[in-house]
Design an enzyme around this catalytic site. Sequence first.
Site, short mmCIF file in Angstrom:
data_model
loop_
_atom_site.label_atom_id
_atom_site.label_comp_id
_atom_site.label_asym_id
_atom_site.label_seq_id
_atom_site.Cartn_x
_atom_site.Cartn_y
_atom_site.Cartn_z
N ASN A 129 0.84 -1.20 0.00
CA ASN A 129 0.00 0.00 0.00
C ASN A 129 0.87 1.25 0.00
O ASN A 129 0.59 2.22 -0.71
CB ASN A 129 -0.91 0.00 1.22
N TYR A 130 1.94 1.24 0.79
CA TYR A 130 2.86 2.37 0.86
C TYR A 130 3.42 2.70 -0.51
O TYR A 130 3.43 3.88 -0.93
CB TYR A 130 3.99 2.04 1.84
N MET A 131 3.89 1.69 -1.24
CA MET A 131 4.47 1.93 -2.56
C MET A 131 3.42 2.42 -3.55
O MET A 131 3.69 3.29 -4.39
CB MET A 131 5.14 0.66 -3.08
#
Length: 218
Positions: A129-131
């Site tokens: 999700n961060y990427m």
Amino acid sequence: MSSVFIVGAAGKVGRHLVKQLADRAHRVLALHRRAGQGDELSALGAAPVSGDLTAIDVDTLAGCMAGSDVVVFTAGAGGAGVEVTNAIDGRGLALAVDAARQAGVRRFLLVSAFPEAGRNKAMGEGFENYMTVKKRADVYLAASDLDWVILRPGTLSDAPGTGRVAAGPAIAYGDIPRADVAATLVALVEHPEVRRTIIELTEGDQPVHDAIAALAHA
């Protein structure tokens, strides 16, 4: 001397950046969330600006940025979870871009993420999700009419800065001390001719200002 507004000034890269900019006689406005952070940032040479990126509105943030020459966005959730990542790295970046445009601040530097980060590692759903959020933030900024630079550092470390880096549009993945990320941001502040480009960054052999100057003439 430039007036630099830092979003994420109380973070690990942000603190290095505040001190390095102040040491080079730039005016630093440092957005922070917690009360105690203001005194710490002031001691590093900044004028602290109180504000919560997850709660402030675009008009208020634009008012805080007014008169600045550059906005640097180095805020991040720091592994605090999906919702916080979405709020800070995602919606927070969009809010800062909109505020900069409203305030008439043309130059915007974003600390993003190296595309190879976590490759061949079981990093989990939160990292995926961060990427995804980081890429969407890059796209949002790149689609704007600002004079943007997206800086994608490799794996961040707290090792002492060396003042030497490898920088370019596509380089091999590696580590980079946070102090050298900050030094690269300082060089970008001082080289406004580097604009509307994506720079990958790792530790290397070239002095920071030489590396950025070379990109200015590429």
